[in-house]
Design a protein around this motif. Structure first.
Motif, mmCIF file in Angstrom:
data_model
loop_
_atom_site.group_PDB
_atom_site.id
_atom_site.type_symbol
_atom_site.label_atom_id
_atom_site.label_comp_id
_atom_site.label_asym_id
_atom_site.label_seq_id
_atom_site.Cartn_x
_atom_site.Cartn_y
_atom_site.Cartn_z
ATOM 1 N N ILE A 1 -4.008 -0.137 -0.433
ATOM 2 C CA ILE A 1 -4.032 1.317 -0.215
ATOM 3 C C ILE A 1 -4.970 1.649 0.949
ATOM 4 O O ILE A 1 -4.652 2.477 1.814
ATOM 5 C CB ILE A 1 -4.452 2.045 -1.512
ATOM 6 N N GLY B 1 0.827 -1.217 0.000
ATOM 7 C CA GLY B 1 0.000 0.000 0.000
ATOM 8 C C GLY B 1 0.849 1.248 0.000
ATOM 9 O O GLY B 1 0.549 2.232 -0.697
ATOM 10 N N ASP B 2 1.945 1.207 0.773
ATOM 11 C CA ASP B 2 2.841 2.364 0.834
ATOM 12 C C ASP B 2 3.467 2.617 -0.540
ATOM 13 O O ASP B 2 3.539 3.767 -1.001
ATOM 14 C CB ASP B 2 3.932 2.101 1.881
ATOM 15 N N ARG C 1 -3.200 0.852 4.159
ATOM 16 C CA ARG C 1 -2.139 1.819 4.495
ATOM 17 C C ARG C 1 -2.740 3.099 5.087
ATOM 18 O O ARG C 1 -2.212 3.650 6.060
ATOM 19 C CB ARG C 1 -1.306 2.139 3.242
ATOM 20 N N CYS C 2 -3.848 3.566 4.494
ATOM 21 C CA CYS C 2 -4.507 4.777 5.019
ATOM 22 C C CYS C 2 -5.056 4.507 6.418
ATOM 23 O O CYS C 2 -4.902 5.326 7.330
ATOM 24 C CB CYS C 2 -5.644 5.212 4.087
ATOM 25 N N TYR D 1 -8.724 3.883 -2.914
ATOM 26 C CA TYR D 1 -9.068 3.291 -1.616
ATOM 27 C C TYR D 1 -10.155 2.219 -1.798
ATOM 28 O O TYR D 1 -10.095 1.136 -1.214
ATOM 29 C CB TYR D 1 -9.558 4.411 -0.693
ATOM 30 N N LEU E 1 -7.721 9.585 -4.373
ATOM 31 C CA LEU E 1 -7.382 8.591 -3.354
ATOM 32 C C LEU E 1 -8.610 7.745 -2.983
ATOM 33 O O LEU E 1 -8.493 6.542 -2.757
ATOM 34 C CB LEU E 1 -6.813 9.285 -2.104
ATOM 35 N N LYS F 1 2.296 1.699 -3.436
ATOM 36 C CA LYS F 1 1.267 2.145 -4.390
ATOM 37 C C LYS F 1 0.914 3.616 -4.175
ATOM 38 O O LYS F 1 0.672 4.353 -5.136
ATOM 39 C CB LYS F 1 0.013 1.274 -4.252
ATOM 40 N N LEU F 2 0.909 4.037 -2.904
ATOM 41 C CA LEU F 2 0.651 5.457 -2.632
ATOM 42 C C LEU F 2 1.766 6.333 -3.204
ATOM 43 O O LEU F 2 1.496 7.417 -3.725
ATOM 44 C CB LEU F 2 0.546 5.689 -1.124
ATOM 45 N N ASP G 1 -8.511 -0.823 -4.071
ATOM 46 C CA ASP G 1 -7.296 -1.543 -3.698
ATOM 47 C C ASP G 1 -7.184 -1.651 -2.176
ATOM 48 O O ASP G 1 -6.978 -0.644 -1.486
ATOM 49 C CB ASP G 1 -6.082 -0.793 -4.275
#
Lengths: 252, 90
Positions: free
Chosen positions: A123, A21-22, A126-127, A117, A113, A24-25, A120
């Protein structure tokens, strides 16, 4: 490169998703890099704001100021942190977000986002992790503000900042000196004490050989004593995570 | 010739700035003395906090009575910071 250790609070099976996730961000935010000077307000209090940020370097904070002059720092953001994640869900931000040092940030529009969100889970995880981690730190800080002495609060702040910088790969594991861009007034606003009181505690730490603040850096001279002072305010995670413990030893 | 004589140096502080500086210095000095009294265990911190809270109430009453309406609430805020800070003494 993401340091998986920074997600160690999470269930082990989540680490792969958080690291992905990190990354991909990072991809989503590519091309949005901005350099900003210290003292710049990124999110104004009680205002609509459409962006979520990641701090690449430097320090930032969330704070609240009221009409009678009182001002409280609520959270300090360090490199690697996402902030203003609430833009995903709310239109207005109740508190101000400002830079504490020169910073490099990346950002993403909330709608972009939101779409990622929903599509995925990495992501989304991660958020969500950022919110969970902030909540953990806020719980500790509420306890510290309600029950801790000024000395204990400052000790916890230093242990917390050092541990986070190590976990995010921004500081070597055995480092005892790191950049500390807060002025004594800003420090007092985070610790919930007056500048006079902050000055006395800083002086006391220096005179007792615990830590010295100098030229925008803090030098921890007696980690064991600092850790002893912070211990009552530390949560179970911090007590058992090596990065919050004595350099080169396992935390107990 | 000195800057003061030549008139090229910085201006001296205005009367208002001097009054504000004295007022600020007074608050800082009193707070420092309270810390010393608490450290020397001359007065329990709870009594110091009670004294500051008394001052807060007085300032709030002044604001409610429209006396120094703009300044009194800020003064109460300054005193509230001092009271909270004293509570964080060991």
């Amino acid at each position: 490169m993401v340091n998986a250790a920074r997600f160690m609070l999470h269930r082990p099976e989540q680490i792969g998703s958080l690291v992905r996730g990190d990354q991909k961000l990072c991809e989503l935010m590519k091309g949005s890099v901005q350099s900003l000077t210290a003292g710049r307000v990124l999110v104004h209090a009680d205002s609509d704001h459409d962006y979520v940020y990641r701090l690449r370097s430097g320090w930032a904070c969330r704070n609240r100021a009221i009409a009678d002059g009182r001002d409280q720092f609520i959270l300090i953001f360090l490199p690697g942190d996402l902030f203003a994640v609430k833009s995903l869900f709310v239109t207005r931000h109740p508190d101000r977000v400002q830079t504490l040092s020169n910073v490099v940030v990346e950002r993403i529009h909330y709608a972009h986002l939101q779409e990622a969100y929903a599509r995925d889970v990495d992501i989304a995880n991660r958020c969500l992790w950022q919110v969970i981690e902030e909540e953990r730190r806020l719980h500790s800080w509420v306890f510290g503000l309600g029950q801790g002495s000024a000395e204990e609060r400052l000790a916890l702040l230093l242990i917390d900042l050092r541990g986070r910088l190590i976990l995010s790969g921004n500081l070597p594991a055995d480092a005892l000196t790191f950049q500390f861009p807060l002025t004594q007034v800003q420090m007092s606003e985070h610790l919930g004490i007056t500048p006079v009181h902050a000055n006395r505690v800083v002086r006391s730490f220096r005179e007792r050989g615990i830590a010295v603040f100098r030229n925008g850096e803090v030098d921890i001279q007696n980690f064991a004593e600092l850790r002893r002072l912070a211990e009552p305010l530390m949560d179970g995670y911090e007590r058992t995570t090596p990065q919050y413990g004595l350099p080169g030893s396992e935390a107990t | 010739m000195s800057d003061r004589q030549s008139g090229t140096g910085p201006f001296p502080p205005s009367d208002v700035a001097m009054h504000l500086a004295y007022a600020e210095a007074c608050v800082v000095l009193v707070e420092c003395l309270m810390h010393v009294m608490a450290e020397k265990q001359l007065i329990p911190k709870e009594e110091l906090v009670a004294a500051v809270e008394n001052a807060i109430n007085a300032k709030k009453a002044m604001a409610d009575a429209n006396w120094h309406q703009n300044i009194a609430p800020v003064a109460a805020g300054v005193l509230a910071q001092i009271a909270n800070s004293l509570k964080a003494l060991p």
